[in-house]
Design a protein around this motif. Structure first.
Motif, PDB file in Angstrom:
ATOM      1  N   TYR A  82       0.812  -1.217   0.000  1.00 54.60           N
ATOM      2  CA  TYR A  82       0.000   0.000   0.000  1.00 54.60           C
ATOM      3  C   TYR A  82       0.844   1.264   0.000  1.00 54.60           C
ATOM      4  O   TYR A  82       0.389   2.334  -0.406  1.00 54.60           O
ATOM      5  CB  TYR A  82      -0.923   0.014   1.228  1.00 54.60           C
ATOM      6  N   GLU A  83       2.089   1.174   0.448  1.00 54.90           N
ATOM      7  CA  GLU A  83       2.936   2.359   0.558  1.00 54.90           C
ATOM      8  C   GLU A  83       3.578   2.752  -0.761  1.00 54.90           C
ATOM      9  O   GLU A  83       3.833   3.927  -1.012  1.00 54.90           O
ATOM     10  CB  GLU A  83       4.029   2.128   1.607  1.00 54.90           C
ATOM     11  N   ARG A  84       3.878   1.751  -1.624  1.00 52.21           N
ATOM     12  CA  ARG A  84       4.594   2.053  -2.867  1.00 52.21           C
ATOM     13  C   ARG A  84       4.420   0.883  -3.834  1.00 52.21           C
ATOM     14  O   ARG A  84       4.227  -0.254  -3.411  1.00 52.21           O
ATOM     15  CB  ARG A  84       6.083   2.285  -2.590  1.00 52.21           C
ATOM     16  N   PRO A  85       4.535   1.160  -5.129  1.00 48.83           N
ATOM     17  CA  PRO A  85       4.518   0.057  -6.098  1.00 48.83           C
ATOM     18  C   PRO A  85       5.802  -0.751  -5.984  1.00 48.83           C
ATOM     19  O   PRO A  85       6.864  -0.207  -5.661  1.00 48.83           O
ATOM     20  CB  PRO A  85       4.429   0.775  -7.447  1.00 48.83           C
ATOM     21  N   VAL A  86       5.709  -2.053  -6.243  1.00 44.28           N
ATOM     22  CA  VAL A  86       6.882  -2.914  -6.071  1.00 44.28           C
ATOM     23  C   VAL A  86       7.540  -3.295  -7.393  1.00 44.28           C
ATOM     24  O   VAL A  86       8.604  -3.915  -7.389  1.00 44.28           O
ATOM     25  CB  VAL A  86       6.518  -4.201  -5.294  1.00 44.28           C
ATOM     26  N   ILE A  87       6.953  -2.914  -8.526  1.00 41.83           N
ATOM     27  CA  ILE A  87       7.534  -3.291  -9.816  1.00 41.83           C
ATOM     28  C   ILE A  87       8.966  -2.798  -9.943  1.00 41.83           C
ATOM     29  O   ILE A  87       9.850  -3.527 -10.428  1.00 41.83           O
ATOM     30  CB  ILE A  87       6.665  -2.754 -10.972  1.00 41.83           C
ATOM     31  N   ALA A  88       9.230  -1.580  -9.501  1.00 41.22           N
ATOM     32  CA  ALA A  88      10.597  -1.043  -9.593  1.00 41.22           C
ATOM     33  C   ALA A  88      11.550  -1.857  -8.733  1.00 41.22           C
ATOM     34  O   ALA A  88      12.709  -2.095  -9.126  1.00 41.22           O
ATOM     35  CB  ALA A  88      10.612   0.426  -9.178  1.00 41.22           C
TER      36      ALA A  88
END
Length: 255
Positions: A82-88
């Protein structure tokens, strides 16, 4: 399929947890994993952590692999945050940190297309496999295989952990027959004759040994040995046994 000379005879455990998904979220130090490997006769292991964030899974695997770079192979765990996208984070782990694959688990993350498709697309683009515990959801695996034909999808546990439903296992074998980008992980398989059937029908070049360890049942060595002995007891042709025990995953990971 003949086993390449550089991987001939190498045993690779393609399913090892630094952190499990059990109720205790049990963790195992890399020292325990490698000692178990030494005592059982396993050359290399694919390691990953679940029941944690993608960021923490990277940290745990990096710590382990830096201690044993010639023995352990890192996979990164894909879990929405929920805090940040994980794709990067996933892409950096693969392109900059040497991670060789991605792990997904339906017990912690829906496999619906609006969540997982960006992960499968990334794996396809970067040429790394996704090890997916789909918990029997064959329709999700079929959708992924069809939508991402160049993605290498490893189905954990021949479809479902300790499954005793032969018809369900047959569905996954049939999927692998239909889609050449599906590979079958045979860790945690209760009906061991279905492993032989998978090798016979799909081919040893798409069947992959794993222990789903460590587990203390009765101890980490006894558990891993039992899983290895399951494959050896099938009396496969020598080339097929070598492929299942290490050759197939070694080629897939380019190790």
């Amino acid at each position: 399929m003949a086993v390449d000379i550089e991987v001939m005879g190498m045993i690779v455990d393609a399913h090892v947890h630094l952190k499990h998904g059990d109720i205790r979220r049990t963790e195992y130090r890399p020292e325990v994993i490698v000692e178990t490997m030494d005592r059982v006769g396993i050359d290399k292991s694919v390691v990953f952590a679940m029941s944690t964030t993608t960021k923490r899974s990277i940290e745990m695997a990096l710590e382990a692999v830096r201690k044993y770079p010639d023995r352990l192979i890192p996979f990164v765990y894909a879990l929405p945050n929920y805090e940040r996208p994980v794709i990067a984070e996933l892409e950096e782990a693969i392109t900059k940190l040497g991670f060789k694959g991605i792990k997904l688990h339906a017990g912690e993350c829906t496999l619906a297309e609006y969540v997982t498709d960006p992960v499968i697309a990334l794996a396809e683009r970067l040429g790394v496999p996704c090890l997916i515990d789909c918990m029997g959801r064959f329709w999700d695996i079929e959708r992924m295989a069809k939508c991402f034909p160049e993605a290498k999808i490893i189905v954990a546990h021949l479809g479902r952990y300790l499954c005793e439903d032969e018809a369900l296992i047959d569905r996954f074998i049939e999927l692998a027959l239909r889609y050449e980008n599906i590979f079958l992980d045979v860790s945690g398989v209760a009906l061991t004759h279905k492993i032989r059937e998978a090798v016979s029908k799909v081919g040893s070049d798409r069947v992959i040994f794993g222990t789903d360890g460590p587990h203390e049942a009765p101890d980490t060595v006894g558990f891993a040995k039992k899983e290895l002995d399951k494959i050896k007891a099938l009396n496969l042709d020598p080339e097929d046994e070598e492929a299942v025990l290490g050759g197939t995953i070694a080629r897939l990971l380019r190790i």
